[in-house]
Design an enzyme around this catalytic site. Structure first.
Site, mmCIF file in Angstrom:
data_model
loop_
_atom_site.group_PDB
_atom_site.id
_atom_site.type_symbol
_atom_site.label_atom_id
_atom_site.label_comp_id
_atom_site.label_asym_id
_atom_site.label_seq_id
_atom_site.Cartn_x
_atom_site.Cartn_y
_atom_site.Cartn_z
ATOM 1 N N ASN A 134 -51.567 75.445 33.114
ATOM 2 C CA ASN A 134 -50.895 74.198 32.649
ATOM 3 C C ASN A 134 -49.536 74.245 32.218
ATOM 4 O OD1 ASN A 134 -54.212 73.160 31.002
ATOM 5 N ND2 ASN A 134 -53.443 72.533 32.873
ATOM 6 N N ASP B 54 -61.338 67.075 31.972
ATOM 7 C CA ASP B 54 -60.359 66.395 32.818
ATOM 8 C C ASP B 54 -60.409 64.930 32.961
ATOM 9 O OD1 ASP B 54 -58.520 66.600 34.770
ATOM 10 O OD2 ASP B 54 -60.317 67.304 36.636
ATOM 11 N N TRP C 96 -56.980 58.589 33.369
ATOM 12 C CA TRP C 96 -57.584 57.359 32.052
ATOM 13 C C TRP C 96 -56.417 56.805 31.996
ATOM 14 C CZ3 TRP C 96 -56.394 56.287 27.276
ATOM 15 C CH2 TRP C 96 -57.048 55.593 26.422
HETATM 16 C C1 FPP Z 1 -57.107 67.581 31.825
HETATM 17 O O1 FPP Z 1 -56.700 66.139 32.059
HETATM 18 C C2 FPP Z 1 -56.877 67.793 30.450
HETATM 19 C C3 FPP Z 1 -55.803 68.705 29.849
HETATM 20 C C4 FPP Z 1 -55.158 69.550 30.509
HETATM 21 C C5 FPP Z 1 -55.700 68.651 28.672
HETATM 22 C C6 FPP Z 1 -56.982 68.821 27.842
HETATM 23 C C7 FPP Z 1 -56.838 68.394 26.141
HETATM 24 C C8 FPP Z 1 -57.275 67.688 25.591
HETATM 25 C C9 FPP Z 1 -58.545 66.707 25.994
HETATM 26 C C10 FPP Z 1 -56.949 67.355 24.052
HETATM 27 C C11 FPP Z 1 -57.265 68.791 23.558
HETATM 28 C C12 FPP Z 1 -57.424 68.657 21.893
HETATM 29 C C13 FPP Z 1 -57.372 69.759 21.092
HETATM 30 C C14 FPP Z 1 -57.686 69.448 19.951
HETATM 31 C C15 FPP Z 1 -56.722 70.974 21.563
HETATM 32 P P1 FPP Z 1 -55.390 65.994 33.118
HETATM 33 O O2 FPP Z 1 -54.307 65.742 32.291
HETATM 34 O O3 FPP Z 1 -55.414 66.981 33.979
HETATM 35 O O4 FPP Z 1 -56.046 64.714 33.916
HETATM 36 P P2 FPP Z 1 -55.620 64.103 35.503
HETATM 37 O O5 FPP Z 1 -56.340 65.104 36.202
HETATM 38 O O6 FPP Z 1 -56.327 62.754 35.308
HETATM 39 O O7 FPP Z 1 -54.072 64.032 35.582
#
Ligand code: FPP
Length: 255
Positions: free
Chosen positions: A77, A29, A34
């Site tokens: 998501n 997360d 970031w």
């Molecule tokens: C959560 O951060 C992250 C996700 C929903 C996506 C996670 C995916 C990756 C780390 C890359 C995956 C790689 C592969 C190879 C499948 P957020 O977007 O919710 O962050 P925030 O809470 O700061 O908005």
């Protein structure tokens, strides 16, 4: 299969290389925050997050972790803006197109939990090719949760079991923990299905529908580090904290 690595490379003197958790699960997360802090679009955080997945996978395999489960895309998501969903759907294609040789080199097998039939065709192909290309690897399993939600998993398991009862293949009395586990999406992980350690990055302290059945006795570790900044040292720090815990599984003594 799954031999502990001799002389695992670690710079962390507090880490006991002989007590590495077998199964580590991570809720990745903080990609969006970031990126926002750097005045970048959210997807830049996901791109950097993909690089972190590579680094952490290699680090985990070198430390002797046997299963690394990563929450890459949840059943919830899909509610994100379609441009972000499209980007996230491209990530497995980008990831595997460059990373499969490294996975094979490190003897890492790719597995998936979640309903990938709902993913775009190109994403499904990339995932299925990676599963096939790494099928003979046996040092670590990289278990991606893709279109995964724990409640969805439990509903499906319940339906599968109910069908067997309705068909009189099993009786109600035969429904037990083992049968439930065998009908979860982690069934192929067998005795390694339950994470020893669950890490969530970015300072949020919730489970968000991830492996609810399997984390019954997992140690939980929440870190403020955003996923794109998470690295080998962050992983080792989490493992050191895990090693300082006393797991009792409801009993009184250390197991
Ligand atoms: C959560 O951060 C992250 C996700 C929903 C996506 C996670 C995916 C990756 C780390 C890359 C995956 C790689 C592969 C190879 C499948 P957020 O977007 O919710 O962050 P925030 O809470 O700061 O908005």
């Amino acid at each position: 299969m799954f031999g502990k690595k001799e002389g695992s490379s670690t710079s962390n003197a507090k880490l006991d290389p002989n007590r590495i958790p077998d199964h580590i699960a991570i809720i990745m997360d903080g990609n969006g925050r970031w990126a926002q802090e750097r005045h970048l679009p959210r997807v830049a955080g996901h791109k950097q997050g993909m690089q972190t997945v590579k680094n952490v996978t290699i680090a985990a395999s070198e430390l002797g972790v046997k299963v690394l489960s990563l929450y890459a895309f949840s059943t919830e998501n899909w509610k994100r803006p379609s441009s972000e969903v499209s980007y996230l759907m491209q990530l497995p294609i980008k990831f595997f197109s460059t990373f499969v040789p490294d996975l094979v080199k490190h003897n890492v097998r790719v597995m998936v939990m979640g309903d990938i039939t709902k993913l775009p065709q190109g994403t499904q192909k990339a995932v299925n090719d990676a599963i096939a290309d790494t099928a003979d690897c046996n040092e670590m399993i990289l278990n991606f949760a893709l279109n995964y939600g724990s409640r969805d998993e439990i509903i499906r398991a319940t339906q599968q079991i109910a069908k067997k009862v309705a068909a009189k293949e099993i009786s109600v009395d035969q429904i037990d923990e083992q049968l439930l586990s065998q009908n979860m999406m982690t069934a192929d992980l067998d005795k390694l299905a339950d994470p020893d350690l669950l890490i969530r990055t970015s300072g949020e302290e919730r489970i968000s529908n991830f492996m609810l059945w399997q984390i019954a006795y997992s140690e939980l570790e929440f870190t403020d580090v955003y996923w794109p900044d998470f690295d080998r040292h962050s992983l080792e720090d989490a493992i050191v904290k895990f090693q300082g815990r006393h797991r009792r599984y409801g009993g009184l003594k250390n197991n």
